[in-house]
Every structure is written in C-alpha cells, then in structure tokens.
Design an enzyme around this catalytic site. Structure first.
Site, PDB file in Angstrom:
ATOM      1  N   MET A   1       0.837  -1.183   0.000  1.00 57.30           N
ATOM      2  CA  MET A   1       0.000   0.000   0.000  1.00 57.30           C
ATOM      3  C   MET A   1       0.887   1.254   0.000  1.00 57.30           C
ATOM      4  SD  MET A   1      -3.031  -1.173  -0.246  1.00 57.30           S
ATOM      5  CE  MET A   1      -3.856  -2.747  -0.060  1.00 57.30           C
ATOM      6  N   CYS A   2       0.444   2.327   0.631  1.00 56.01           N
ATOM      7  CA  CYS A   2       1.164   3.599   0.549  1.00 56.01           C
ATOM      8  C   CYS A   2       1.033   4.339   1.871  1.00 56.01           C
ATOM      9  CB  CYS A   2       0.600   4.474  -0.570  1.00 56.01           C
ATOM     10  SG  CYS A   2       0.413   3.634  -2.161  1.00 56.01           S
ATOM     11  N   ARG A   3       1.693   5.487   1.959  1.00 56.45           N
ATOM     12  CA  ARG A   3       1.574   6.410   3.086  1.00 56.45           C
ATOM     13  C   ARG A   3       1.423   7.812   2.511  1.00 56.45           C
ATOM     14  NH1 ARG A   3       0.304   3.788   7.500  1.00 56.45           N
ATOM     15  NH2 ARG A   3      -0.973   3.056   5.766  1.00 56.45           N
ATOM     16  N   ASN A 114      -4.470   5.751  -0.660  1.00 54.02           N
ATOM     17  CA  ASN A 114      -3.822   4.558  -0.124  1.00 54.02           C
ATOM     18  C   ASN A 114      -4.863   3.460  -0.091  1.00 54.02           C
ATOM     19  OD1 ASN A 114      -2.166   2.708   1.263  1.00 54.02           O
ATOM     20  ND2 ASN A 114      -2.962   3.400   3.226  1.00 54.02           N
TER      21      ASN A 114
END
Length: 278
Positions: A1-3, A114
């Site tokens: 995923m992401c931040r 995200n």
C-alpha cells in the site's frame, strides 16, 4: 500500500513535514509502523499550492524511493506552501512509472490514495468506460487510484466532493459485486481544490487502512504553551496523515471507520461516509 499526508494552514517549508519529524514521511518510506508494507519505495510525489492564493498546484513526482532522491530534498528545503499533499508509494501491481505516482492533478485539483481496488484488472474496463469522455484524455497512468479520481470528477467532485466520492465508491462496489469480487474497495483518500481539503477513510470490509488527524491547534497551544514549533502555527492549521509523525501526547486522533472529514476555514467537518450507487 502507501503512506500520505495532507497539510493546510500556516505556510511552512515542505521539509518541516517530509524530513524533520521523528516519524516523517521520508522515515515512513523506509520503515512504516502501521502500513501493510514496511517499505514504500515505488515512487513518491508532492503537490503544493502557492502562498499567494489558490491556483493550479505545482507537482513533483519520481519513480525512485523518496529517501534517496536529491531533487526532492532540494525542493522540500526551498519551497514554502500553505497547502500541500505528499505521498510515498508501494505498488499493488501496476507499473512503477511517473504517471502512476501520486498525487494526481486535474486543473486546480489534487488527489491521492492509499489502498486498492481488488482484482482491478478484471474491473478496470467497466470502470474506465464510466469516466466522462471529456475527462478521459487527461488520464495518463494505469493505476486504480487515478481511475478513482476521474470517476469522482465524472460524478461531480468539483461541485459536491463527498457525494461524488460516495458515488465513485458505490460504482466500484457494484461492479465488484457483478464480477464476484469480495470486498472490492479499500481506501484512504485526500483531495483538494487549493482551498479546502476532503479526506475519506473507507473499505468494503469495514477494516480500513490507518488514518489520523491532528488535534485542533488551539488546544495544542494550551497543552504545550512552551512548544516553539506549535506557537508559530495558526489555529486554522490542520494535518491528516496515514501515520502520526511524532509521539506528542494528545496531538493525534484516529479518523473513525467509514468517515469523511473536511478541512476548511472556520469549523472543520467530520461525518459518516456512505457509498451510493450512481
């Protein structure tokens, strides 16, 4: 995923949040504490608005890891903005290329995400065909996140942002159900027109990725009257983050499940997010 993070308030240098905090976004790109992946090294981006008022935002994106990008460090050290979005990417399957890095920009709007649309390759054709033909030429990447942005624009993001995002989410879930995809949508989203910021935390499964907002700056001023960093921030200053940037007690509040927030002049808003089939 992401931040990711979204900042609005007193103009500050980008490095104040990207590099300087103990758990800065750059730190999170190397060892995230709350993300699905520990490392977020599949690209980065930052979009910012000028100090002299809303306009089309500037955008910098790169395909390498944020922690080693010298140009990002230079830009962050020298750029001051009252409103910016920043993102570090961990790909969920689409290519690592500049056009797939967040934030995405359309005119004066920015968008970052995200999460993921589950089995996106199966659902992609139906979803892309729902994008307004006039908007379609502006799409340049191949991610589910960008498709979500252009679906929201199609459904009226520029006029009624939360309703448009609810319609986007409803469409993704309805197409997912038609293809037998369980729990098709997972998202925390931030979008802005350069004046207000809208953030959403939602997932079909009801167990969404982490998201936090900063405690009202006026309350933090009372809690920490000797804190020089807080003292220079106006009461309008607000920050939304995938993970807290520090450990200051009382500074961070979790965004409730299936909720949206609006950062704006005056009182901010927090409400219930409910997908709606368009």
């Amino acid at each position: 995923m992401c931040r990711w993070l979204a900042y609005s308030g007193t103009p500050i240098r980008l490095e104040e949040l990207l590099y300087k905090p103990r758990f800065s976004l750059i730190d999170q790109s190397m060892h995230s504490r709350l993300g699905v992946e520990t490392t977020n090294g599949d690209g980065f981006g930052v979009g910012w608005y000028p100090v002299d008022g809303p306009a089309e935002p500037a955008l910098m994106r790169g395909v390498g890891p944020a922690w080693s990008d010298a140009n990002l460090r230079e830009v962050a050290r020298s750029t001051v903005s009252p409103l910016f979005l920043a993102h570090i990417r961990a790909s969920t399957g689409t290519a690592v290329q500049q056009t797939n890095c967040h934030p995405f920009r359309y005119q004066n709007w920015l968008w970052q995400h995200n999460g993921a649309i589950r089995d996106f390759a199966r659902l992609k054709r139906d979803l892309v065909l729902a994008v307004d033909p006039d908007l379609y030429p502006a799409m340049t990447g191949s991610t589910d996140s960008e498709v979500m942005f252009y679906l929201a624009l199609t459904f009226g993001l520029r006029d009624r942002p939360i309703a448009a995002i609810e319609r986007m989410a409803g469409l993704v879930e309805s197409v997912g159900r038609a293809y037998g995809v369980p729990d098709p949508l997972q998202m925390t989203v931030a979008t802005t027109d350069g004046d207000r910021v809208w953030c959403v935390r939602y997932s079909t499964e009801g167990h969404s990725r982490s998201l936090f907002y900063s405690t009202a700056t006026s309350a933090l001023h009372k809690l920490y009257p000797e804190n020089k960093q807080l003292a220079r921030l106006s009461d309008e200053t607000r920050l939304v983050v995938s993970e807290p940037l520090g450990e200051l007690e009382g500074a961070w509040q979790p965004v409730p499940e299936s909720s949206y927030g609006v950062i704006q002049k005056g009182d901010d808003e927090l409400g219930r997010f409910e997908p709606a089939v368009p």
